[in-house]
Every structure is written in structure tokens, then in C-alpha cells.
Design a protein around this motif. Sequence first.
Motif, short mmCIF file in Angstrom:
data_model
loop_
_atom_site.label_atom_id
_atom_site.label_comp_id
_atom_site.label_asym_id
_atom_site.label_seq_id
_atom_site.Cartn_x
_atom_site.Cartn_y
_atom_site.Cartn_z
N SER A 71 9.82 -11.34 -10.31
CA SER A 71 8.95 -11.00 -9.37
C SER A 71 9.79 -11.12 -8.12
O SER A 71 10.83 -11.93 -8.02
CB SER A 71 7.76 -11.79 -9.13
N GLY A 72 9.55 -10.42 -6.99
CA GLY A 72 10.28 -10.63 -5.87
C GLY A 72 11.06 -9.35 -5.49
O GLY A 72 11.38 -9.38 -4.07
N LEU A 110 16.18 -11.68 0.67
CA LEU A 110 15.12 -11.70 -0.55
C LEU A 110 15.13 -12.69 -1.33
O LEU A 110 16.44 -13.41 -1.38
CB LEU A 110 15.17 -10.40 -1.43
N ARG A 111 13.90 -13.28 -1.90
CA ARG A 111 14.15 -14.33 -2.74
C ARG A 111 13.33 -13.86 -4.18
O ARG A 111 12.08 -13.61 -4.25
CB ARG A 111 13.36 -15.47 -2.48
N LEU A 112 14.27 -13.69 -5.38
CA LEU A 112 13.68 -13.61 -6.39
C LEU A 112 13.12 -14.78 -7.38
O LEU A 112 13.66 -15.80 -7.21
CB LEU A 112 14.61 -12.96 -7.33
N SER A 113 12.26 -14.50 -8.06
CA SER A 113 11.63 -15.75 -8.92
C SER A 113 11.50 -15.45 -10.57
O SER A 113 11.25 -14.00 -10.64
CB SER A 113 10.33 -15.98 -8.51
N TYR A 146 14.89 -19.51 -9.23
CA TYR A 146 14.95 -18.20 -8.12
C TYR A 146 16.28 -18.06 -8.05
O TYR A 146 17.18 -18.77 -8.32
CB TYR A 146 14.40 -19.38 -6.82
N GLN A 186 17.87 -16.79 -4.28
CA GLN A 186 17.86 -16.50 -2.88
C GLN A 186 19.11 -15.64 -2.40
O GLN A 186 20.23 -15.95 -2.82
CB GLN A 186 17.92 -17.68 -2.09
N THR A 212 13.43 -6.72 -12.17
CA THR A 212 12.72 -6.38 -11.14
C THR A 212 13.58 -5.55 -10.12
O THR A 212 14.83 -5.79 -10.17
CB THR A 212 12.32 -7.59 -10.01
#
Length: 122
Positions: free
Chosen positions: A7-8, A18-21, A80, A82, A116
Motif C-alpha cells: 500500500s501507499g 512517499l512511504r510504501l508499506s 516499509y 521510504q 502498488t
Amino acid sequence: QVQLVESGGELVQAGGSLRLSCAASGRTFSSLAMGWFRQPPGKEREFVAAIDRWGLHTYYADSVKGRFTVSRDNGKNTVYLQMNSLKPEDTAVYYCNADTPAINTNKNKGYWGQGTQVSVSS
């Protein structure tokens, strides 16, 4: 079997962050080395970053060193990514990857999430 849900991802302007998780389930999270790959439009999937099972060692593609940071929270079963100072060439579908026991930089190995979309406008 390992399930991964990213997500993200979203549309962001160049220079933004952006930060993806990625949430993992199906196996003890601390047994998994985790990573991120990406697939730019019309190109093959490529390695971006990875982190070992304990979060002690990280590895990055040259193209993202100094801008991206991979981290993990073993208590939340989540990894994560970042991403700072984003560039239009960072536009891609970003995929979470899990492998065991060692870090994986091979796009043909491991478990994968659905991806994503990250889009960076100039």
C-alpha cells in the motif's frame, strides 16, 4: 505460503516523498528477508532495496541509494520503503518481495505482492 499486501503508492510531484508499506502473513515474519522491486513502464522488473530478517543489514540499487530507505517492524509484520527526492524515472509498479533465509535480489525468486503504482510527475 506467504501473503504480501502493498500500500501507499500514489501520484506525487518530482522532489516529493512517499512511504510504501507491505504487510506480510502466512509465515513468521522474522524468518523472512524482505525486499522491494519495481517495474517501470515497458521495462523488466528490477531490484530496489532489501533488508535482512533482523533489520540489521540493508541493500540498495545504485539508482536509489541516498534517496530511499528500507526498514521493517517485526512486531507489525510490515516492511516499509521510504522514498525521498522522487524523480520521474522512479515511476513504476512497486512490488514487495519475501524470501528465506537470505536477502533476495533476484527478480525470479521468492514471494510477491500484487504491486502498488507510484507515479512521479515532472
